[in-house]
Design an enzyme around this catalytic site. Structure first.
Site, mmCIF file in Angstrom:
data_model
loop_
_atom_site.group_PDB
_atom_site.id
_atom_site.type_symbol
_atom_site.label_atom_id
_atom_site.label_comp_id
_atom_site.label_asym_id
_atom_site.label_seq_id
_atom_site.Cartn_x
_atom_site.Cartn_y
_atom_site.Cartn_z
ATOM 1 N N HIS A 1 0.911 -9.417 4.357
ATOM 2 C CA HIS A 1 -0.220 -8.481 4.405
ATOM 3 C C HIS A 1 -0.927 -8.508 3.041
ATOM 4 C CE1 HIS A 1 -1.889 -4.705 6.511
ATOM 5 N NE2 HIS A 1 -2.666 -4.917 5.462
ATOM 6 N N ASN B 1 -1.573 -10.816 8.276
ATOM 7 C CA ASN B 1 -2.573 -9.780 8.501
ATOM 8 C C ASN B 1 -3.940 -10.257 8.048
ATOM 9 O OD1 ASN B 1 -3.267 -6.759 8.872
ATOM 10 N ND2 ASN B 1 -4.072 -7.248 6.834
ATOM 11 N N GLU B 2 -4.914 -10.145 8.925
ATOM 12 C CA GLU B 2 -6.317 -10.420 8.601
ATOM 13 C C GLU B 2 -6.505 -11.664 7.743
ATOM 14 O OE1 GLU B 2 -8.188 -6.883 7.068
ATOM 15 O OE2 GLU B 2 -8.132 -5.902 9.016
ATOM 16 N N GLN C 1 0.800 -1.219 0.000
ATOM 17 C CA GLN C 1 0.000 0.000 0.000
ATOM 18 C C GLN C 1 0.836 1.274 0.000
ATOM 19 O OE1 GLN C 1 -2.620 -1.862 3.276
ATOM 20 N NE2 GLN C 1 -4.011 -0.440 2.275
HETATM 21 C C1 BGC Z 1 -6.280 -3.879 6.117
HETATM 22 C C2 BGC Z 1 -5.598 -2.671 5.512
HETATM 23 C C3 BGC Z 1 -6.644 -1.739 4.950
HETATM 24 C C4 BGC Z 1 -7.489 -1.258 6.096
HETATM 25 C C5 BGC Z 1 -8.510 -0.210 5.747
HETATM 26 C C6 BGC Z 1 -7.565 -3.584 6.806
HETATM 27 O O1 BGC Z 1 -8.528 -4.434 6.255
HETATM 28 O O2 BGC Z 1 -5.381 -4.628 6.876
HETATM 29 O O3 BGC Z 1 -4.683 -3.116 4.579
HETATM 30 O O4 BGC Z 1 -6.097 -0.715 4.207
HETATM 31 O O5 BGC Z 1 -8.134 -2.335 6.717
HETATM 32 O O6 BGC Z 1 -9.520 -0.687 4.940
#
Ligand code: BGC
Length: 408
Positions: free
Chosen positions: A111, A154-155, A19
């Site tokens: 990520h 991440n997530e 990002q």
């Molecule tokens: C993610 C980020 C994303 C943010 C805002 C999360 O889902 O880890 O990469 O930019 O939320 O939407």
């Protein structure tokens, strides 16, 4: 009422490589940017690959004490089994720079993005996906000396959804449909301006279980080769049941979050990531109602989401918590400060009730590439996309002030 945070509390902001870095040409996301209609390109992004010192200086200069950033697998392993010592050295320099500036590095190993070769060989659905990821993690341990906090993935719950979307897009393409599926324009899975449950798939637990295995395998390697605290970060939807929606909410909580939170068992901490509250009724998740206060990604303005998310995460895991993301997409920085104040109040209240929280990392340090879109601005710092000049917003000094005082 004044809320005081522990002196050891980590205060900072978070970013992700794809990002902000720019030129992540070896990644699957970059490849899709060129193919999927309606998807804006990341291009040079914020050029943070070269400007990371300046970014960290802004954060540290404001008074913050921690920086969460990621290592990009696609750079470390641009071809299968070809590892780049130069890129490893680059990320080691980032770790050293953070430490030099007084920022505790919180390092994410994955990520959302994968190397393009990995995606072309079946991505996360390939038989040896977990082995491939673990091999990468093992190589990265060479540069993690002294790093105290590592987020393996991440997530993973959002990644399950993205993986299913990718699978469906590939199937559609094989069936003759345009890549992107259904002739519709791209909407980032993180953008919520439509009836999500209809438009976007629910995370597939079968895919989720692959990530749980990947996380456990990575953890084993990291435990053997580093002294870091290890966890992963889960997107928390902060569900709230409408009357009659309780049972449905319990089912959805498991599919969306709890499978992953349960995958944290045995970790040193769990990362909480939260943005808004979402209602569930007997029919399922309600789309966010239209409201002038809705954010630039279509979510409801709900600063209380963080408190809900932290409490739910605590109930399911019992683990120490690190808030690894929380923030708001808005063009109005006063609104960002108001939102974050509300979020920190909810966090402080949860801590006062006995929940252990080690830090708060705001999403995001910079206005960055929101997975296919540039319009949603989450940053404490604005970035000129042509000159890359950084302009801190008042919210950066505000958050730094809270950090310096340790008080809200
Ligand atoms: C993610 C980020 C994303 C943010 C805002 C999360 O889902 O880890 O990469 O930019 O939320 O939407």
């Amino acid at each position: 009422m004044t809320r005081t945070f522990p002196t050891t509390f980590l205060w900072g902001a978070a970013t992700a490589p794809h990002q902000i870095e720019g030129g992540n040409v070896g990644s699957d996301f970059w490849a899709n940017e060129g193919r999927v209609p309606g998807m804006e390109r990341s291009g040079d992004a914020c050029d943070s690959y070269h400007r990371y010192r300046e970014d960290m200086q802004l954060l540290a200069g404001a008074g913050c004490t921690a920086y969460r950033f990621g290592i990009e697998w696609a750079r470390i392993e641009p071809e299968e089994n070809l590892f780049s010592n130069a890129e490893l050295a680059h990320y080691r320099r980032m770790i050293d720079t953070a430490v030099e500036l007084g920022l505790t590095p919180v390092v994410t190993l994955h990520h959302f993005t994968n190397p393009r070769w990995f995606a072309e060989r079946g991505g996360w659905l390939a038989d040896d996906a977990v082995d491939r990821f673990t091999r990468y993690v093992e190589v990265v341990t060479r540069i993690l000396d002294g790093v105290e906090w590592v987020v393996t993935m991440n997530e993973p719950n959002m990644l399950s959804m993205m993986t299913a979307m990718g699978r469906d897009m590939a199937r559609n393409a094989a069936g003759g449909a345009a890549v992107g599926g259904g002739g519709e324009d791209w909407t980032s899975p993180t953008v919520d301006n439509g009836p999500r449950p209809v438009r976007l798939p629910t995370p597939d637990p079968e895919i989720g279980r692959i990530f749980v295995r990947a996380h456990h395998a990575a953890r084993q390697v990291l435990r053997a080769k580093t002294s870091a605290k290890i966890g992963w970060s889960v997107a928390n939807r902060a569900f709230e049941a409408r009357p009659g929606g309780e049972e449905r909410m319990a089912e959805l909580s498991w599919v969306w979050e709890d499978l992953y939170l349960e995958g944290s068992a045995g970790d040193d901490f769990v990362g909480v990531q939260s943005y808004s509250v979402q209602y569930v009724d007997a029919d399922g998740i309600e789309p966010y109602p239209d409201h002038p206060d809705n954010t630039l990604v279509g979510t409801a303005y709900r600063p209380d989401a963080l408190g809900v998310a932290v409490r739910h995460t605590h109930e399911v895991t019992g683990l120490p918590i690190l808030v690894t993301e929380n923030g708001i997409a808005t063009g109005d920085d006063a609104r960002r400060i108001a939102y974050t104040t509300g979020a920190l109040e909810g966090l402080a209240a949860a801590m006062a009730d006995g929940i252990t929280v080690h830090g708060y990392l705001h999403w995001s340090l910079l206005d960055n590439y929101e997975w296919g879109h540039w319009a949603p601005t989450f940053g404490l710092v604005a970035v000129d996309r042509e000159t890359f000049v950084r302009t801190p917003k008042p919210s950066l000094a505000w958050l730094g002030g809270v950090a310096r005082r340790g008080q809200l």
